[in-house]
Design an enzyme around this catalytic site. Structure first.
Site, mmCIF file in Angstrom:
data_model
loop_
_atom_site.group_PDB
_atom_site.id
_atom_site.type_symbol
_atom_site.label_atom_id
_atom_site.label_comp_id
_atom_site.label_asym_id
_atom_site.label_seq_id
_atom_site.Cartn_x
_atom_site.Cartn_y
_atom_site.Cartn_z
ATOM 1 C CG ASN A 10 -1.921 1.053 1.267
ATOM 2 O OD1 ASN A 10 -1.849 2.011 0.484
ATOM 3 N ND2 ASN A 10 -2.883 0.936 2.154
ATOM 4 N NE ARG A 90 -6.414 1.631 -0.342
ATOM 5 C CZ ARG A 90 -6.754 2.307 0.734
ATOM 6 N NH1 ARG A 90 -5.989 2.257 1.800
ATOM 7 N NH2 ARG A 90 -7.859 3.018 0.740
ATOM 8 C CG HIS A 178 -12.705 4.621 2.051
ATOM 9 N ND1 HIS A 178 -13.327 5.770 2.481
ATOM 10 C CD2 HIS A 178 -11.392 4.791 2.290
ATOM 11 C CE1 HIS A 178 -12.416 6.617 2.950
ATOM 12 N NE2 HIS A 178 -11.234 6.042 2.852
ATOM 13 C CD GLU A 375 -8.679 -0.023 3.798
ATOM 14 O OE1 GLU A 375 -7.901 0.220 4.744
ATOM 15 O OE2 GLU A 375 -9.204 0.854 3.107
#
Ligand code: ADP
Length: 388
Positions: A10, A90, A178, A375
């Site tokens: 990420n 991500r 999100h 996540e």
């Protein structure tokens, strides 16, 4: 035989967070901060033990991509012969086409680069380590997991702006963000809140970035973020929903586009309102009237938009709070629930103060839950399943 391992990356403008998963078990977590300035790395085992971090000072990485390249040999050593099967990334924007994660190819990276103007704070930094790994290690499979993908189930009436329709066809529409967090929450709701999982639930992802998602039977029906991650709720430094005439007015006054962008993304939200901090912990601890006022504005917008999400679903059976503020800030949750009492929300004050998993009172028509989001685990699962 042990399963091959999956890496999760990420990347932001000055930091790169990384994890290693064995199935659903996180074996390693780490972070390189200060990229481009004075990089520093830290790493912990899945159980929280500090590990000797990778060396990022001998040849300091200037980009998140260089940070990942600096990390790979350290990771190989740490893995001690176990194989890293793939890396999942991500990626904030997948555009209108991607309703699911996608295997990385050079063509995909080019396609995703076209969305940089839609998410200038995130997209270029998300793509930097993908490019770097493609160049250095083209045989290592990579998967891009999009924050927008989960929202592709939103009905078209809720996706378009009331602009000339050909603009929607050109991609000027609501995407929502999100999504990995909402998808994770939707995946665990049948286990942690079975009474509401099949119904109409508003998930409040309240962190530094903040948004709401209307979930009907686990599918996204509406969300507060729109064309960009600037829309919807006020956030740490982002303004949230704004009359577009304000931007026209600022342009007419002579402010240029980069200055307006900096204003809306970095100097607004809780920071702009309070003049003190973008961080809820600072604001909650402050006695300054403007700190309290900024929190009141935030709560007002969360409660008001929550009703709007319920309206998109024709009712409300449950509320889920998640992310940094949603999982930890009992006073914010209590204020939002008080403002939503008219929809049948009754809070159990003691359960809320204890950050319990269910915080609505016995007999509350709307079930209210606190569910930690994950996540990274969602990315690890997607990466593994996409690669079979
Ligand atoms: P990000 O969007 O960067 O992932 P997080 O989900 O980690 O953000 O949320 C960060 C926000 O959560 C910060 O504003 C922080 O102050 C707030 N937060 C974290 N812990 C607490 C706490 N115990 N009480 C109140 N706010 C908290």
């Amino acid at each position: 035989m042990t399963a091959a391992l999956v890496g999760v990356v990420n990347a932001g403008s000055s930091s790169l967070k990384f994890s290693i998963y064995d199935g659903d078990e996180c074996l390693l977590n780490g972070q390189v901060d200060g990229i481009g300035v004075r990089p520093a790395a830290k790493a912990r085992s899945g159980t929280g033990q500090a590990l000797p971090p990778p060396d990022v000072t001998t040849a300091p990485p200037a980009t998140p991509g260089e940070a990942l390249v600096a990390l790979l040999p350290w990771l190989q050593e740490w893995l001690a012969g176990r194989r890293l099967a793939a890396i999942g990334h991500r990626v904030v924007h997948g555009g209108p086409r991607h309703a699911a994660p996608a295997r990385v190819t050079p063509a995909l990276v080019d396609e995703l680069a076209a969305f940089i103007p839609l998410a200038p704070l995130h997209q270029p930094h998300n793509l930097s380590p993908i490019r770097a790994a493609l160049e250095r290690n083209p045989d290592l499979p990579q998967v891009a997991c999009f924050d927008t993908a989960f929202h592709r189930t939103i009905p078209e009436v809720a996706q378009v702006f009331a602009l000339p329709y050909d603009m929607a066809e050109r991609g000027i529409r609501r995407y929502g963000f999100h999504g990995l967090s909402y998808e994770y929450i939707a995946s665990v709701l049948p286990l942690v809140a079975p009474a509401v999982a099949g119904g109409r639930v508003v998930v409040a992802h309240l962190g530094n970035g903040a948004s709401l998602c209307a979930l009907r039977a686990g599918r996204s029906m509406a969300t507060t973020m729109g064309f960009s991650a600037l829309d919807g709720l006020p956030m740490g430094t982002r303004c949230g929903q704004l009359d577009p005439a304000v931007v026209l007015h600022l342009l007419a006054e002579g402010m240029d586009a980069p200055a307006i962008e900096a204003l809306l993304y970095r100097r607004s939200g809780l920071l702009g309102l309070s003049g003190i901090s973008s961080d809820f912990r600072d604001l909650l601890a402050s006695d300054e009237p403007r700190a309290r006022f900024a929190i009141e504005v935030f709560v007002h917008q969360v409660a008001r938009n929550l009703a709007s999400m319920a309206g998109a679903m024709g009712g409300l059976d449950g509320i889920v709070f998640t992310a940094g503020v949603g999982e930890n800030a009992a006073t914010i949750r209590a204020a939002v629930c008080r403002a939503c009492a008219w929809m049948g929300v009754e809070l159990d004050e003691a359960a809320n103060a204890a950050n319990a998993a269910r915080i609505s009172a016995e007999g509350s028509r709307v079930g209210v839950h606190v569910v930690p989001t994950d996540e990274n685990l969602m990315i690890a699962r997607h990466t593994r399943s996409l690669l079979g």
